[in-house]
Design a protein around this motif. Structure first.
Motif, short mmCIF file in Angstrom:
data_model
loop_
_atom_site.label_atom_id
_atom_site.label_comp_id
_atom_site.label_asym_id
_atom_site.label_seq_id
_atom_site.Cartn_x
_atom_site.Cartn_y
_atom_site.Cartn_z
N VAL A 33 0.81 -1.22 0.00
CA VAL A 33 0.00 0.00 0.00
C VAL A 33 0.85 1.27 0.00
N LEU A 34 2.07 1.22 0.53
CA LEU A 34 2.85 2.46 0.65
C LEU A 34 3.89 2.67 -0.44
N HIS A 35 4.39 1.58 -1.05
CA HIS A 35 5.47 1.78 -2.03
C HIS A 35 4.97 2.50 -3.28
N ASN A 36 5.82 3.36 -3.78
CA ASN A 36 5.53 4.01 -5.06
C ASN A 36 5.69 3.02 -6.19
N ARG A 37 4.73 2.95 -7.07
CA ARG A 37 4.90 2.15 -8.29
C ARG A 37 4.27 2.92 -9.45
N SER A 38 4.54 2.41 -10.65
CA SER A 38 4.01 3.13 -11.81
C SER A 38 2.49 2.94 -11.92
N GLU A 39 2.00 1.77 -11.52
CA GLU A 39 0.55 1.54 -11.61
C GLU A 39 -0.18 2.31 -10.50
N PRO A 40 -1.19 3.09 -10.83
CA PRO A 40 -1.88 3.87 -9.80
C PRO A 40 -2.60 2.99 -8.78
N ASP A 75 7.38 8.00 0.66
CA ASP A 75 6.53 6.92 0.16
C ASP A 75 5.32 7.55 -0.54
N ARG A 76 4.39 6.71 -0.98
CA ARG A 76 3.28 7.19 -1.79
C ARG A 76 2.45 8.25 -1.08
N ILE A 77 2.21 8.05 0.22
CA ILE A 77 1.35 9.00 0.93
C ILE A 77 2.15 10.23 1.38
N GLU A 78 3.38 10.00 1.82
CA GLU A 78 4.23 11.14 2.25
C GLU A 78 4.43 12.16 1.14
#
Ligand code: TMP
Length: 208
Positions: free
Chosen positions: A53-60, A154-157
């Motif tokens: 849930v937190l890692h950045n990835r290319s897929e939204p 991370d994605r949310i930060e």
């Protein structure tokens, strides 16, 4: 259930980890059984969900996916770690719990409480912290501290300051709605000054 469940909440960089560690030391020095844990995560399986849930990835990641992964991690963590620890009488100090979902997915992302409520019922089966310490401070300096510390976000930060302003506002709203459980603690000041404010709320819950 004989233990004591305490959660810590607040936006990134507000000092949760520092204060959790301080309280852990204080309680251990008193010879108490203390379990420090975090959400999302806290068990091997729940930590895997955290990474999802937190890692950045290319897929939204759709907001609904984020919401349900938070609760998937919470269900695992609650059943596999928190309930057993409370059953043996431990004090569980948890870095974030369901108030974070209402603040981030509700306040931040705009998901309606009416959609969050049933997931909370399902995942927690009635378990809520006895005390939630909401560390509160202005958003911008807290975020700057968090970002400087980790070096990467991370994605949310990585969200904008306005997102975290909404998160903070929702936390404060929840504290106003549930003043018996959620205590707002001024997170500005030294480690020991803030720690003393927290101790004042924790002390009445401890065995004498
Ligand atoms: P942290 O371990 O640094 O506090 O990071 C966890 C991140 O996950 C943080 O940005 C808050 C976010 N979060 C939610 O969005 N919803 C939740 O329910 C929880 C527990 C955390």
């Amino acid at each position: 259930m004989s233990g004591c469940f305490i959660s810590f909440e607040g936006v990134e960089g507000v000092g949760k980890s520092t204060q959790l560690a301080r309280l852990e030391d204080t309680l251990l020095a008193r010879g108490l059984d203390v379990v420090v844990t975090r959400e999302p995560g806290g068990t091997p399986l729940a930590e895997q969900i955290r990474a999802l849930v937190l890692h950045n990835r290319s897929e939204p990641m759709p907001d609904a996916g984020e919401l349900m992964l938070m609760f998937a991690a919470r269900a695992v963590h609650t059943e596999n770690l928190i309930r057993p620890a409370l059953a043996r009488g431990a004090i569980v100090l948890c870095d974030r719990y369901t108030d974070a979902t209402y603040a981030y997915q509700g306040g931040g992302r705009g998901i309606d409480d009416a959609l969050i409520d049933p997931l909370a019922t399902l995942a927690q089966r009635g378990l809520w912290p006895a005390l939630t310490v909401l560390l509160d401070a202005p958003v911008a300096p807290s975020l700057a501290r968090a970002r400087a510390r980790t070096g990467k976000t991370d994605r949310i930060e990585g969200e904008a300051v306005a997102f975290f302003e909404r998160v903070r506002a929702r936390y404060l709203q929840r504290a106003a709605d549930e003043p018996e459980r959620i205590k707002v603690v001024d997170a500005t000041g030294s480690r020991d000054e803030v720690g003393a404010r927290i101790d004042a709320w924790v002390r009445p819950l401890l065995p004498s």
